[in-house]
Scaffold this active site. Structure first.
Site, PDB file in Angstrom:
ATOM      1  N   PHE A  98      -5.486   3.631  10.503  1.00 36.44           N
ATOM      2  CA  PHE A  98      -4.532   2.515  10.598  1.00 36.44           C
ATOM      3  C   PHE A  98      -5.181   1.203  11.022  1.00 36.44           C
ATOM      4  O   PHE A  98      -4.509   0.291  11.484  1.00 36.44           O
ATOM      5  CB  PHE A  98      -3.385   2.871  11.548  1.00 36.44           C
ATOM      6  N   LEU A 136      -0.389   6.151  -8.507  1.00 38.59           N
ATOM      7  CA  LEU A 136      -1.368   7.098  -9.017  1.00 38.59           C
ATOM      8  C   LEU A 136      -0.987   8.544  -8.769  1.00 38.59           C
ATOM      9  O   LEU A 136      -1.321   9.421  -9.561  1.00 38.59           O
ATOM     10  CB  LEU A 136      -2.745   6.819  -8.388  1.00 38.59           C
ATOM     11  N   GLU A 166       0.069   0.003   3.422  1.00 37.06           N
ATOM     12  CA  GLU A 166       0.586  -0.826   4.511  1.00 37.06           C
ATOM     13  C   GLU A 166       1.933  -1.461   4.206  1.00 37.06           C
ATOM     14  O   GLU A 166       2.579  -2.006   5.100  1.00 37.06           O
ATOM     15  CB  GLU A 166      -0.454  -1.898   4.856  1.00 37.06           C
ATOM     16  N   THR A 176       1.582  11.821  -2.926  1.00 36.80           N
ATOM     17  CA  THR A 176       0.875  11.147  -1.833  1.00 36.80           C
ATOM     18  C   THR A 176       1.421   9.737  -1.609  1.00 36.80           C
ATOM     19  O   THR A 176       1.431   9.247  -0.474  1.00 36.80           O
ATOM     20  CB  THR A 176      -0.630  11.101  -2.110  1.00 36.80           C
ATOM     21  N   GLY A 200      -6.418  11.052   5.196  1.00 37.58           N
ATOM     22  CA  GLY A 200      -5.138  11.737   5.150  1.00 37.58           C
ATOM     23  C   GLY A 200      -4.180  11.159   4.148  1.00 37.58           C
ATOM     24  O   GLY A 200      -3.075  11.675   3.974  1.00 37.58           O
ATOM     25  N   GLY A 212      -1.949  -2.004  -3.594  1.00 39.37           N
ATOM     26  CA  GLY A 212      -1.982  -1.177  -2.394  1.00 39.37           C
ATOM     27  C   GLY A 212      -0.614  -0.684  -1.965  1.00 39.37           C
ATOM     28  O   GLY A 212       0.403  -1.359  -2.137  1.00 39.37           O
TER      29      GLY A 212
END
Length: 780
Positions: A275, A662, A736, A666, A501, A733
Site C-alpha cells: 500500500f 485483465l 488505488e 483479481t 497479493g 490502474g
C-alpha cells in the site's frame, strides 16, 4: 451479489495481432485490448493461490539461513534532541546476545536516498542511519540487539537504558503553521494551479460553499509485518526483503554501503500487502549493518508497534474547498487549497489537490498545497496519496453545494463534466464516467434517495444515501524492460516486478499467454528479484502498464529474432514483424493465418532449444499527449442510530471506468479492498499521538481501528470494461481507485441520514452529537 464480468478462456484458435511498434508514440491501440474471447478479462484463479493456502510460499521473514541471528530495536522516547546516556552493559550480558549496535559502533554509512530525488531512490527518509547521537523523531531506533533467538533479542532490548537531552520540537499542525509554510511540489512539479481569478469569481457567484475539511495522520497496517533477511557473501549484500521496489531498493542500499549496484541482490518473491509502505526504511539498513558487524546472517521483523515507530504513514491535512456556481449548477470558481505536514527529512507532501485538477470544469481555478514541517516520522505514500483525502474534501463540498442548489448530487457532477482536461487542456485518452454513474445509480437504487436528510427511518435507525466520484491518474514510469526465454515447450518471461497479493502474476500470465498464442500452462512469469530486467515499482497503480509495455517491446524483439532464424523455406519467409500475428503456439501472417509455423518448429529447424529476447519499453509519452485517469462512481447506504448516534455503513457499490480489466476475479478484489480502506478513512482510522512529545499512542491493531468484518457491509463492484486506446492492453490502474471517493460517499450518506455535516474524518460518535441543522438524537 458482486457484478463482475464473467468469461472463460478462449479456444486458442483466433489470431492475435502484435501491438504497434510504439503505441505510446503513434497513438495506435494495442490490438489485444479489443480481444473479448480470450484469456484477457477472464476470472482466472490466482496461480499462486494454492501454494499460499497450503503455506508453501516463503515471505521475507521465513527465508532460512544457516547460523542466523535475530534483531530487535530500541526506540527513542523524545521527539527531538540528543542521546545523553546509553547503557548497553546489561543487554550485552543477557543470554544469547551476539551484538548490541548503537551509533558508537555502527559501520560508517551514507544517508539513504529519499524517494523522488533520483529515478532509483527508494527510501522514505533521507537521514543517515545510526551515525550520531541526534534524535529526529519519537520512535527513531537508537540501538539494535542481535541474539540467537527473537525472544532473547526482545528481552535484551528491554535492558538497554537511554536518557536524552530533549530539544523543543514541533509536533502539531498548528504549531508548525505558526513557523510558516512552503510551497509543495510533487514529482518535480509545483502543487499549484491558477487559472483566472478564482477568489473574485467565487465572491461574485450567486451560490457558493466555502468550508475547511481535515484528515488525520494514518498508519500503514499490511498483514505482513515489515521484515528482511540479510547476509553478506564475498563483499556482496543479499537481502530477502518485503518490498514493492526490488530494483530501487538494490540501488539505494548500494548508495548507503558504498557498493556497486550489481553487488546488492534483492529478492522479494511474495509480499503480504504494501500500500506504499514497503520501500526502504531504517530496519533493512540496520539489519545489513548488524550482519556486517557480526559476520552472520540477520533476520529483522518489526513488531506491529515497530511499524508505527519506523515506517511512515499518511500525513495530516487541512483543506479549504470553495465552489462558486450559477443557479443551474455550472461552476464559476473552484478553490482547493490547504496545508499538509512533512518531516524535515523527506520529500513527499500529500498532494490533495489532484482530484480537483481533472474532475470538473470551472470558469476559474485556484489549487494550492502548502507544506509545513513537524519533528515526527517521515510521512510517505499510502494508497492513493493525495487523491484519497483530497477526494474526501472535494466530493463533500460538491454535495454541500448540491443541497444549496436543490440539485441531485449526481446531476450536479455531470453538469460540470469537462470535454477535455480542465486544467491541462489536453484531450482525455478515454473517459466514461457518465456510463459508470448510470450503471451504478441504476443498480444501487439511487432514485429512492430522499433529498432532505432524516426522512428515511427504520426503527431506531436513520438511513441515508450518498455518492462521490473516484479518480486516480494513470502513471507509467520510465525504465521498464522484460526478457522472454522461448523454448519448444513454452515461454518464461522475466521482469523485476512484484506480487503483493493483487494477482500480478496471474493477470500477466493471462496477457503473456494470449500475446504469444500459448496456453497459460505453457507460460511462466519470473519476478521479484533485482537481478531481473527492468525498473518497475509496484506503486502509483502503474505496475500493470509498466509490465505490459515492457512485454510488448520484448515480444517484438522476439518476433524479429524468430523471423531471422525461420529461414527462406519457412511459411513466414519475407514477412516483417508488423505483418505477424500469433496463434496456437506459433507465428502466422496476420491477414492469412494459414501461413503459420509453430515456435517449436522454428527453433527445431534452426537447431536451437531456446531463444532469448529482451526489450525496453518506450518513454511514457502517452502521459504527455493525453489526460489519463481511472474513474469511478461510489455509492453508499449509511445508518445512524437515533439512540446512540452510532454510524454504520450497510451497503457500498463501486462502478468503475478503468479501461480494460485483465482479470475479473483479481480486479474485483482490488476494487473491494480499496473501498474497505476508504471505509476506514471515513469511520475508524486515525493515528493518535501525544502532542507534548510526538509519541504515537495507539501503535497496535487493538487501538488503531482498521475496518474488520463487522464493519464491512456487502460490497458490489462493476466496471465499464471499455479499453483505453493509449494504454498497454487498454488497461489503466485499479489498485488505488477504490479508496478514492469512498470516504466522501460515506460522509455524504451519513449527512443524508441524520442531517449532521462532518468535515473531519473519521466520523466518530462525538462528531455526530447535536443537530446541525436537522435531527436531534434522542439518546445524546
Amino acid at each position: 451479489m458482486n457484478i463482475i464480468k464473467e468469461g472463460g478462456p478462449r479456444g486458442m484458435r483466433e489470431t492475435v495481432a502484435l501491438a504497434p511498434a510504439d503505441w505510446s508514440r503513434d497513438g495506435q491501440p494495442d490490438p489485444l485490448a479489443q480481444s473479448r474471447d480470450g484469456l484477457v478479462g477472464a476470472p482466472i484463479p490466482r496461480v499462486d493461490g494454492a501454494l499460499k493456502v497450503r503455506g508453501q510460499v516463503r515471505f521475507a521473514a521465513e527465508i532460512p539461513l544457516e547460523n542466523m541471528a535475530h534483531a530487535a530495536l530500541v526506540y527513542s522516547t523524545v521527539a527531538k534532541g540528543r542521546i545523553a546516556m546509553l547503557d548497553t552493559a546489561a543487554a550485552e550480558a543477557a543470554p544469547g546476545v551476539v551484538l548490541v549496535m548503537t551509533h558508537r559502533n555502527a559501520p560508517r554509512m551514507q544517508a539513504m536516498p529519499v524517494f523522488m530525488t533520483d529515478a532509483k531512490a527508494a527510501a522514505g527518509e533521507s537521514l543517515a542511519v545510526m551515525q550520531d547521537d541526534a534524535v529526529h523523531w519519537n520512535g527513531q531506533p537508537v540501538a539494535l540487539v542481535l541474539a540467537e533467538t527473537r525472544e532473547q533479542a526482545d528481552h535484551a532490548a528491554s535492558l538497554v537504558r537511554v536518557s536524552y537531552t530533549a530539544a523543543e520540537a514541533l509536533t502539531t499542525l498548528a504549531a508548525a503553521k505558526a513557523q510558516g509554510t512552503q510551497a509543495g511540489t510533487f514529482l518535480g512539479e509545483p502543487l499549484k494551479v491558477e487559472i483566472g481569478d478564482a477568489e473574485a469569481a467565487l465572491a461574485a457567484a450567486p451560490v457558493r460553499v466555502d468550508a475547511v475539511y481535515r484528515t488525520p495522520w494514518q498508519n500503514h497496517n499490511p498483514i505482513e509485518l515489515h521484515a528482511a533477511t540479510v547476509a553478506w557473501q564475498d563483499g556482496e549484500l543479499m537481502i530477502h526483503d518485503a518490498t514493492q521496489a526490488v530494483a530501487h531498493t538494490a540501488w539505494s542500499l548500494a548508495q548507503v554501503f558504498g557498493l556497486r549496484e550489481d553487488q546488492v541482490h534483492v529478492s522479494s518473491p511474495f509480499v503480504g500487502g504494501g500500500f506504499g509502505s514497503k520501500t526502504l526504511w531504517r530496519h533493512q539498513v540496520l539489519a545489513a549493518a548488524a550482519s556486517k558487524l557480526a559476520g552472520r546472517p540477520v533476520r529483522i521483523m518489526l513488531s506491529r508497534e515497530g511499524v508505527y515507530r519506523v515506517v511512515g504513514g499518511r500525513a495530516t491535512t487541512e483543506q479549504r474547498v470553495a465552489i462558486g456556481a450559477q443557479a443551474d449548477g455550472r461552476f464559476d470558481a473552484l478553490v482547493h487549497t490547504g496545508v499538509t505536514t512533512m518531516s524535515p527529512h523527506n520529500a513527499f507532501p500529500e498532494p490533495f489537490i489532484m482530484p480537483s485538477r481533472c474532475l470538473y470544469g470551472a470558469g476559474s481555478f485556484l489549487l494550492d498545497v502548502e507544506t509545513t514541517q513537524v519533528d515526527m516520522l517521515a510521512n510517505t505514500f499510502m494508497r492513493a496519496p493525495g487523491e484519497a483525502v483530497g477526494s474526501f474534501a472535494l466530493e463533500c463540498a460538491i454535495d454541500e453545494l448540491a443541497e444549496q442548489l436543490e440539485m441531485d448530487p449526481i446531476a450536479l457532477r455531470l453538469r460540470n463534466e469537462p470535454d477535455k482536461d480542465p486544467t491541462m487542456g489536453t484531450p482525455f485518452s478515454a473517459r466514461h464516467l457518465r456510463e459508470a454513474y448510470a450503471m451504478g445509480a441504476a443498480r444501487f437504487g439511487w432514485d429512492h434517495r430522499e433529498a432532505r436528510p432524516g426522512q428515511w427511518r427504520e426503527g431506531e435507525w436513520l438511513i441515508g444515501l450518498g455518492c462521490a466520484t473516484a479518480t486516480y491518474p494513470y502513471y507509467r514510469m520510465p525504465g521498464s524492460a522484460a526478457r522472454i526465454r522461448l523454448t519448444r515447450d513454452g515461454a518464461l518471461v522475466e521482469i523485476a516486478a512484484h506480487e503483493m497479493g493483487m494477482g500480478t502474476a496471474t493477470a500477466h500470465i493471462q496477457v503473456i499467454a494470449e500475446r504469444l498464442g500459448l496456453e497459460m500452462e505453457q507460460v511462466s512469469f519470473a519476478y521479484g528479484k533485482s537481478d531481473l530486467p527492468g525498473l518497475v515499482l509496484a506503486g502509483g497503480s502503474q505496475q500493470t502498464a509498466a509490465i505490459g509495455s515492457a512485454i510488448i517491446a520484448a515480444q517484438r524483439a522476439l518476433v524479429t529474432k524468430l523471423l531471422e532464424i525461420a529461414g527462406n523455406d519457412s511459411p513466414l519467409a519475407g514477412l516483417r514483424p508488423d505483418e505477424i500475428g500469433v496463434r496456437d503456439g506459433g507465428l502466422c501472417k496476420r491477414d492469412d493465418p494459414r501461413r503459420f509455423e509453430s515456435y517449436a518448429d522454428i527453433l527445431a529447424h534452426a537447431g536451437q532449444s531456446e531463444l532469448v529476447a529482451e526489450g525496453s519499453a518506450p518513454p511514457p509519452l502517452e502521459m504527455q499527449q493525453w489526460s489519463m485517469h481511472s474513474y469511478g462512481a461510489i455509492f453508499c447506504e449509511a445508518r445512524v442510530n437515533l439512540v446512540t448516534g452510532e454510524p454504520r455503513v450497510s451497503r457500498l457499490l463501486g462502478a468503475f471506468d478503468c479501461g480494460r480489466v485483465l482479470n475479473a476475479r483479481t480486479a474485483a478484489s482490488q476494487f473491494r479492498g480499496g473501498m474497505i480502506m476508504g471505509l476506514g478513512l471515513a469511520l475508524t482510522e486515525a493515528t493518535q499521538y501525544d502532542e507534548r512529545n510526538g509519541r504515537i499512542m495507539n501503535p497496535s491493531l487493538a487501538e488503531y481501528h482498521v475496518p474488520v468484518h463487522m464493519d464491512v457491509p456487502e460490497i458490489e463492484v462493476m466496471w465499464t470494461d471499455i479499453p483505453d486506446p493509449h494504454a498497454p492492453v487498454g488497461a489503466r490502474g485499479i489498485g488505488e481507485i477504490g479508496i478514492t471517493g469512498t470516504g466522501a460517499a460515506v460522509v455524504n450518506a451519513i449527512y443524508n441520514a441524520c442531517g449532521k455535516r462532518v468535515r473531519e474524518v473519521p466520523v466518530t460518535l462525538d462528531k455526530l452529537q447535536g443537530s446541525e441543522p436537522g435531527v436531534a438524537f434522542q439518546g445524546l
